[in-house]
Structures are given as C-alpha cells and as structure tokens.
Design an enzyme around this catalytic site. Structure first.
Site, PDB file in Angstrom:
ATOM      1  N   SER A   1       0.860  -1.191   0.000  1.00 22.31           N
ATOM      2  CA  SER A   1       0.000   0.000   0.000  1.00 22.31           C
ATOM      3  C   SER A   1       0.890   1.232   0.000  1.00 22.31           C
ATOM      4  O   SER A   1       2.056   1.162   0.425  1.00 22.31           O
ATOM      5  CB  SER A   1      -0.847  -0.001   1.274  1.00 22.31           C
ATOM      6  OG  SER A   1      -1.563   1.205   1.397  1.00 22.31           O
TER       7      SER A   1
ATOM      8  N   TYR B   1      -2.513   0.061  10.832  1.00 26.86           N
ATOM      9  CA  TYR B   1      -2.567  -0.456   9.456  1.00 26.86           C
ATOM     10  C   TYR B   1      -1.268  -0.104   8.729  1.00 26.86           C
ATOM     11  O   TYR B   1      -0.667  -0.958   8.064  1.00 26.86           O
ATOM     12  CB  TYR B   1      -3.778   0.136   8.730  1.00 26.86           C
ATOM     13  CG  TYR B   1      -3.878  -0.248   7.264  1.00 26.86           C
ATOM     14  CD1 TYR B   1      -4.254  -1.534   6.882  1.00 26.86           C
ATOM     15  CD2 TYR B   1      -3.609   0.679   6.251  1.00 26.86           C
ATOM     16  CE1 TYR B   1      -4.349  -1.884   5.538  1.00 26.86           C
ATOM     17  CE2 TYR B   1      -3.706   0.336   4.901  1.00 26.86           C
ATOM     18  CZ  TYR B   1      -4.073  -0.939   4.550  1.00 26.86           C
ATOM     19  OH  TYR B   1      -4.172  -1.291   3.218  1.00 26.86           O
TER      20      TYR B   1
END
Ligand SMILES: NC(=O)c1ccc[n+]([C@@H]2O[C@H](COP(=O)([O-])OP(=O)(O)OC[C@H]3O[C@@H](n4cnc5c(N)ncnc54)[C@H](OP(=O)(O)O)[C@@H]3O)[C@@H](O)[C@H]2O)c1
Length: 234
Positions: free
Chosen positions: A142, A155
């Site tokens: 990501s 996260y």
C-alpha cells in the site's frame, strides 16, 4: 499468453472481492490457472458462478492467518495444477487503527492477516519455488507502506512490515530464479476503502488498475525482477 509469461499457475489470496477478484480475472485472461483463496463461503460460491465458464479457476476456502489452512490450500493447488508458480499475497484488513483508541482486537487481526498471513503464504510456497529455480511472489502492499496517516497508524505499521518483508525476501532470493514484487496501491474503489475520506472530485483507482500492475510484473523476461510498483490516483 503474454510474450514472456513463463508461469502456469497462480494462487491469489483474498480473491473474492476488490483487488484480489480483479487480479483473478486478469490472470485468467492471461491464460493462467488461478487458485482463488478466500474465507467467506458465499463469496467463494459467487466467484465460482461468475467465472463458471473458466475451467482454469479452482476455489479454496482458507483463512490466511491460520498457517495449516494456507499450507493445505497450497497442497490442494499443487494436486490440482502441479505447482504454484506465482503467489499473490493480497488478503488484507484495514480496521480501526488509531493507537489511542486501543482497539486491540482490530490490531491483532491486522497483524495476523496482513503480516503473519503473508509470511505463512510465502513459507508454504518458497521451498518448492527455490527447488525449481522458478517462481514469483507478489505482495500487495500500500502507499501506507511508505507514509503514516494518523488515523491509520497500526494499518500503516503492518504495510511498512509488508514492504520490509518484500525487500528482505528479494535479497534472500537474489539469483535463485525466484522473483519478488511489492505492489503498492493508493486509494482503490473497494469495500476496504469505502469509508476512507478522499477528495470529492478525484477519481479513485479501479481494482483492475492494480491487476494490470501484477500482470506487468509477472510477464517480464526471467532476468528482470520488478521489485516495486506504486500506483496512485492521478
Ligand atoms: N482498497 C484500497 O484503497 C487499497 C489501497 C492500498 C492497498 N490495499 C490492499 O489491497 C489488498 C486488497 O484489498 P481490497 O481493497 O481489495 O479489500 P477487500 O475488497 O476488502 O478484499 C479483501 C479480501 O481479503 C480477503 N480476506 C481478508 N482476510 C482474510 C483472511 N484472513 N484469509 C483469507 N482471505 C481474507 C477477503 O475475503 P473474505 O471476505 O472471504 O474473507 C477479501 O476477498 C489488501 O491487502 C489491502 O490492504 C487496498
């Protein structure tokens, strides 16, 4: 088949929705056998129905954060198609993640799925790949693996870990014939990002845009290792 695609079979985790589903579709289009792994039985059945004309799709229910389940999925894939040439570690969770909110069960899930699940997947395939001197591990990371967003601290920590694992693995596997690609999407239109704030008039990426990056990475000549691709909305 694309010119340099030398792989027959891919196993894609988190294949039942969003980016994983688009990757599954793209790899089937490339003529590959695809083993689609997900947890939710109904979503797996829906995937099977959607692609029922594809004889090269094999669906397995497994939770990537349970090591025995992902090992068993890889064994079933090998029985079905002979080998797993490409592993796409895509399954992921983005839960409540501000450290001060203390949602520890969400932290446990994210660490178990995004980090441990990915490592278990690698462990289940890498020995056979090294023995054959051929294989490709694709980790879906990501842009949160590059920068920390305050509301997503935990996260982001898991995605920094994914990037560290990809970099370490690429070094460990140098000159073995096994390649590693870390693919880092920005905001993509999926269930995972549905509640994430985003500029009103800016278009999010579509899952197929990330599937195209995977197809690019795995279809290069065997001496080329595409290590990192970052794809952001323009
Ligand atoms: N969407 C974005 O903006 C974005 C941006 C950057 C990176 N990413 C990354 O892209 C990946 C895919 O995300 P997405 O947006 O496509 O999310 P999504 O639509 O929510 O899909 C997540 C997939 O992961 C599966 N999954 C979750 N936990 C699992 C587990 N323990 N075992 C097996 N499968 C599991 C889900 O299947 P079941 O429901 O069957 O469990 C589902 O198929 C993730 O790693 C995410 O971090 C997404």
């Amino acid at each position: 088949m694309e010119k340099h695609l030398e792989y027959n079979t891919a196993l894609v985790t988190g294949a039942t929705s969003g980016i994983g589903k688009a990757i599954t579709k793209r790899l089937l289009q490339l003529g590959m056998n695809v083993v689609a792994v997900g947890r939710n039985e109904e979503k797996l059945e829906a995937l099977k129905s959607e692609f029922d004309h594809h004889t090269k799709l094999f669906v397995i229910q497994a939770n990537v954060s349970k090591q025995q389940e992902i090992e068993s999925a890889v064994k079933q894939a090998e029985t079905q198609f002979g080998s797993v040439d490409v592993l796409v570690n895509n399954a992921g969770k983005m839960g409540s993640s501000r450290i001060l909110e203390g949602e520890t069960s969400d932290w446990d899930d994210m660490i178990d799925i995004n980090i441990k699940g990915l490592l278990y997947g690698v462990d289940a395939v890498v020995g056979a790949m090294v023995n054959k001197q051929k294989g490709h591990i694709v980790n879906i990371c990501s842009d949160s693996g590059f920068e920390v967003i305050e509301r997503l601290s935990v996260y982001c920590a898991t995605k920094f870990s994914v990037r560290a694992i990809s970099i370490g693995l690429e070094k460990e596997l140098a000159n073995t014939g096994v390649r590693v690609s870390n693919i880092s999407p920005g905001m993509v239109e999926t269930g995972l990002s549905a509640n994430s704030p985003f500029e009103e008039n800016r278009k999010k990426l579509e899952p197929k845009d990330i599937a195209n990056a995977v197809a690019y990475a795995i279809s290069q000549p065997s001496y080329v290792n595409v290590n990192e691709i970052t794809v952001r909305p323009s």
